[in-house]
Scaffold this active site. Structure first.
Site, PDB file in Angstrom:
ATOM      1  N   CYS A 105      64.526  33.681  23.449  1.00 31.06           N
ATOM      2  CA  CYS A 105      63.402  33.965  23.581  1.00 31.06           C
ATOM      3  C   CYS A 105      62.541  35.244  22.569  1.00 31.06           C
ATOM      4  O   CYS A 105      61.830  35.347  21.815  1.00 31.06           O
ATOM      5  CB  CYS A 105      62.805  34.596  25.073  1.00 31.06           C
ATOM      6  SG  CYS A 105      63.121  33.513  25.919  1.00 31.06           S
TER       7      CYS A 105
ATOM      8  N   ASP B 140      45.864  49.031  55.840  1.00 33.15           N
ATOM      9  CA  ASP B 140      46.921  49.014  56.692  1.00 33.15           C
ATOM     10  C   ASP B 140      47.472  50.734  56.506  1.00 33.15           C
ATOM     11  O   ASP B 140      48.812  50.861  56.886  1.00 33.15           O
ATOM     12  CB  ASP B 140      48.213  48.375  56.432  1.00 33.15           C
ATOM     13  CG  ASP B 140      47.701  46.798  57.303  1.00 33.15           C
ATOM     14  OD1 ASP B 140      47.495  47.159  58.258  1.00 33.15           O
ATOM     15  OD2 ASP B 140      47.630  45.777  56.614  1.00 33.15           O
TER      16      ASP B 140
ATOM     17  N   CYS C 207      65.417  35.654  27.329  1.00 30.10           N
ATOM     18  CA  CYS C 207      67.245  35.670  26.410  1.00 30.10           C
ATOM     19  C   CYS C 207      67.116  36.040  25.586  1.00 30.10           C
ATOM     20  O   CYS C 207      65.957  35.810  24.815  1.00 30.10           O
ATOM     21  CB  CYS C 207      67.407  34.389  27.027  1.00 30.10           C
ATOM     22  SG  CYS C 207      66.510  33.029  26.100  1.00 30.10           S
TER      23      CYS C 207
ATOM     24  N   ASP D 195      51.805  43.201  60.102  1.00 33.03           N
ATOM     25  CA  ASP D 195      50.693  42.933  59.271  1.00 33.03           C
ATOM     26  C   ASP D 195      49.836  41.668  59.757  1.00 33.03           C
ATOM     27  O   ASP D 195      51.230  41.318  59.404  1.00 33.03           O
ATOM     28  CB  ASP D 195      50.044  43.735  58.695  1.00 33.03           C
ATOM     29  CG  ASP D 195      48.314  43.295  58.075  1.00 33.03           C
ATOM     30  OD1 ASP D 195      47.357  43.474  59.282  1.00 33.03           O
ATOM     31  OD2 ASP D 195      47.666  43.151  56.970  1.00 33.03           O
TER      32      ASP D 195
ATOM     33  N   ASP E  26      49.731  45.120  54.338  1.00 31.62           N
ATOM     34  CA  ASP E  26      48.837  44.990  52.653  1.00 31.62           C
ATOM     35  C   ASP E  26      47.503  45.200  52.223  1.00 31.62           C
ATOM     36  O   ASP E  26      47.184  45.974  51.329  1.00 31.62           O
ATOM     37  CB  ASP E  26      49.036  43.637  52.565  1.00 31.62           C
ATOM     38  CG  ASP E  26      47.459  42.673  53.059  1.00 31.62           C
ATOM     39  OD1 ASP E  26      47.740  43.151  54.615  1.00 31.62           O
ATOM     40  OD2 ASP E  26      47.860  41.813  51.766  1.00 31.62           O
TER      41      ASP E  26
END
Lengths: 55, 728
Positions: free
Chosen positions: B33, B626, B30, B438, B622
């Site tokens: 911040c 894979d 925001c 997976d 992941d």
């Protein structure tokens, strides 16, 4: 219709100035953070100081 | 805790004695911040600039070289409540950012040209019906040409170069008809102006360029934003490595600063941040992130370790290597290259559409010319009419139909935690009819979890957790995390490879291997029920307990599987893990098709078998094992915790603990594809209405301009419908 001799170059020059302004703002990074810029416009002024002013 | 990280890798000297540092900051969301951070950091002496970028959640700092320690900023931000990590823009992000800026510059030029030309066109349009002198009209046309020709030559370059490269590859893409339309419109207008004719299309041509560039810029900007976000995520992971700067001295450095040949130290409980070979030490390692295998493996000097490996027992010295060495990695790279080649043959919807579209339009224009010639019109008039057909069909709407939806849909996906890696991911994800998951790290969470907390009294859990804080073993760390322990017990000794022990309330207290705590019978009981759990035992005086620590399924995995099945998508589990583990997960999730102990080659074989049966597979995985399957599948997704290679080849990466983003990705993509098709149809309907007017030779520049902007706006508005949030 002689007025065109002044009006047409004037209009083109204004358009060109606008374009240059846009290119300048783009180059100086003013489009890098559009979300932040939206908020900076309404943020309170930073307290005056000789440093800490960004850019 | 980060004060000891070496920042020198990230510092950039800006000349004139200043240094620059970019930080990715978590939690800036925001304006408050932004103001808080900038004000606070600006008060530090010698800081010349502190500027937050709210869009990208980043902070750019500049200060006098040598005056400050960069760690100061990180600790100051931590005091303010923000986690910050240094980051480096990667090449992909820099490229996307440069492209987005280039498109914006071209868009600016085209838009300014369009505005100024409109100012000249309106008098011509109104003058044509009243009393404008032909000389005045010619003068205005020449002025338009003066503005439009250079503007078009500059701003339409992306279309021209893309069309040229498509033609060189003997293909057609959407930019070919667009470029032909632009060039013909401009050329006709110049020739008509020279011949003192009534109609010129400079305004329509430059407006078309501006509309198309707007669509492309939005698309590119969304992509840039996703990249920036992914870059922050990588930085916030804050992968560090302990590097030997001399044979006896170590230093904590960011993983990005490790070069091949560097030697790094790995201690128990640490996750390896680099690929390399062990040169000293022996340890049990957990490679489940890489191979899917949950049983720990043993590494000795000479063994290859990969980024993501968790060290469990011993300390290792590893020499970092540049993606070579391990046989697993070599094999995976080879499979990967092969699979990626196959994927590049995928024809995007836009390409398929333009393959049909371009010949039809060009044939219509030719027939129009021949028809008018046969009807007895002059050669000049026939050609002008034919070109008017090309201009009016110039696929403004068609060129926007797909990018506009893509932009809106990737924005919606971004909101549900899915980051897209590739431009055609949405189309491919939308087409799938089968999902292969997976197991390890994808259906399960990568962190270990205590499965039987309910069976153990709370005070025991808390005490065991406090004791576990003294151990670096990952299984003990899971117990500590689950107990929410914060204060370690005093005077605890660690027995390497066994566990930790000490005294509490005057009674001996132990945590570690079941044999170390005399709880073998309890451990066996757990292992009989749940063969893949790791057991950590706890004893306090005479009482004994055993914690079953295992990988837990993602909390919403079962719902997501059920949701996919409801949508008519078949679900399958293909894992490299052992059979009992995979069977248990499949039964829990209600998945009937599953395969265990599958090698990377077999994963690809399974996908190819499905392809032969006519299935379109979405692979979700992941591990390093894979990666080839992710590349071979029709579409692929990876969790953000996946290994670097898997994330790089996956079409999309999803964030967070939940699996829901996978379901959201399929839903949003399907909706987006529907809208893309709808948009293409809208563009066709527009053409069916407009082309007869053009063939009849009735198109004036005013009609051309109105038709073009009208169709573009309709297509854009339809694309915005993809924003409507899916209820998941």
């Amino acid at each position: 219709m002689e007025v065109l001799v002044i009006l047409v170059p004037l209009a083109l020059a204004l358009g060109f100035v606008g374009l240059l302004g846009f290119l300048w703002s783009l180059k100086s990074g003013q489009y890098d953070d559009l979300d932040g810029a939206a908020w900076r416009a309404i943020a309170d002024d930073e307290p005056a100081s000789d440093q800490g002013q960004s850019r | 805790m980060h004060a000891d990280i070496d920042f020198s890798h990230y510092l950039k000297s800006t000349g004139a004695g200043f240094v620059h540092l970019d930080l990715a900051v978590e939690g800036i969301n925001c304006a408050g911040c932004m103001a808080k951070i900038e004000r606070n950091l600006s008060t530090i002496p010698d800081v010349t600039s502190a500027r937050v970028n709210l869009t990208d959640s980043r902070l750019a700092l500049e200060w006098k070289a040598g005056a400050l320690d960069p760690a100061l900023f990180v600790s100051r931000l931590a005091e303010l409540g923000y986690k910050a990590y240094p980051f480096e823009r990667d090449d992909a992000e820099t490229l996307e950012a440069r492209r987005a800026q280039g498109l914006l510059r071209r868009l600016g030029v085209a838009a300014f040209a369009a505005m100024n030309v409109m100012m000249l066109s309106i008098p011509v349009w109104s003058g044509n019906v009243s009393d404008m002198l032909p000389e005045q009209r010619d003068f205005f046309h020449w002025l338009s040409a003066l503005i439009v020709l250079p503007a078009a030559a500059y701003s339409a370059q992306p279309f021209f170069s893309s069309a040229l490269s498509a033609l060189r590859a003997r293909g057609v893409n959407m930019d070919v008809p667009i470029s032909i339309g632009i060039v013909l419109a401009l050329a006709t207008s110049v020739i008509e102006t020279i011949n003192h004719a009534e109609h010129a299309y400079f305004d329509a041509a430059v407006m078309l360029i501006a509309f198309l560039l707007a669509g492309r810029y939005l698309d590119q900007n969304m992509r840039r934003r996703t990249r920036a976000f992914a870059g922050n995520l990588a930085a916030l992971k804050a992968e560090t490595a302990t590097k030997f700067v001399s044979p006896t001295e170590i230093k904590t450095v960011p993983a990005a600063a490790i070069r091949p040949g560097d030697i790094v130290l790995l201690r128990p409980g640490e996750r390896c941040a680099v690929d390399g070979n062990v040169i000293e030490g022996r340890s049990e390692v957990d490679q489940s992130l890489i191979t899917g295998e949950t049983l720990p493996a043993m590494v000795t000097p000479g063994s290859a370790v990969f980024a993501g490996t968790l060290v469990r027992s011993g300390t290792l010295r590893v020499r970092a290597s540049a993606a070579s060495g391990g046989t697993l990695l070599d094999e995976i790279s080879r499979l990967l290259d092969h699979a990626l080649q196959a994927r590049s043959r995928y024809l995007r919807l836009a390409e398929r559409a333009s393959r049909l579209y371009a010949p039809v339009v060009h044939a219509t224009a030719l027939l129009t010319m021949l028809g008018w010639l046969a009807w007895g019109a002059s050669f000049h008039d026939s050609i002008v009419t034919a070109i008017a057909v090309l201009i009016i069909t110039c696929p403004c709407a068609l060129g926007l139909a797909i990018p506009a939806v893509q932009t809106v849909a990737s924005g919606a996906l971004f909101g549900s935690g899915v980051l897209l890696n590739s431009g055609d991911a949405i189309e491919r994800i939308a087409e799938i009819d089968r999902v292969i998951f997976d197991k390890t790290g994808t259906l399960t969470l990568p962190e270990l979890d205590v499965a039987n907390l309910a069976d153990i009294p709370d005070d025991v859990v808390r005490l065991a957790g406090r004791l576990a804080l003294s151990s670096r073993h990952p299984v003990a760390a899971a117990v500590a995390r689950y107990a929410g322990a914060a204060s370690p017990l005093p005077d605890i000794q660690e027995e390497p490879g066994q566990g930790v022990h000490g005294l509490h309330d005057g009674r001996p207290i132990r945590l570690g291997r079941p044999s170390f705590c005399g709880a073998d019978d309890l451990a066996n009981e757990i292992l009989c029920r749940d063969p893949e759990a790791s057991v950590v035992a706890f004893s306090h005086g005479e009482s004994r307990y055993a914690f079953a620590v295992r990988q837990r399924l993602r909390p919403d995995a079962a719902e997501v599987v059920a949701g996919l099945v409801r949508m008519g998508v078949a679900v399958e589990i293909v894992s490299g893990d052992r059979e009992p583990a995979v069977r248990l997960a499949s039964e829990t999730l209600g998945v009937h098709e599953w395969r265990a102990e599958v090698s990377p080659v077999d994963k690809i074989d399974r996908i190819e078998e499905l392809v032969r049966q006519g299935c379109k597979v979405l692979m979700v995985g992941d591990g390093l094992n894979d990666a080839p399957a992710l590349a071979a599948a029709h579409a692929s997704m990876s969790p953000v915790t996946a290994t670097h290679m898997s994330q790089a080849v996956a079409d999309a990466v999803f964030l967070g603990e939940r699996l829901a983003p996978v379901l959201a990705a399929v839903k949003v993509s399907r909706k987006a594809l529907r809208l893309m098709r709808q948009n293409l149809w809208l563009a066709i309907v527009y053409n069916v209405l407009a082309v007869p007017i053009a063939i009849a030779g009735l198109v004036t520049p005013l009609i051309a301009a109105a038709a073009m902007s009208g169709s573009s706006v309709i297509v854009m508005l339809n694309a915005l419908r993809a924003r409507a949030r899916e209820t998941i």
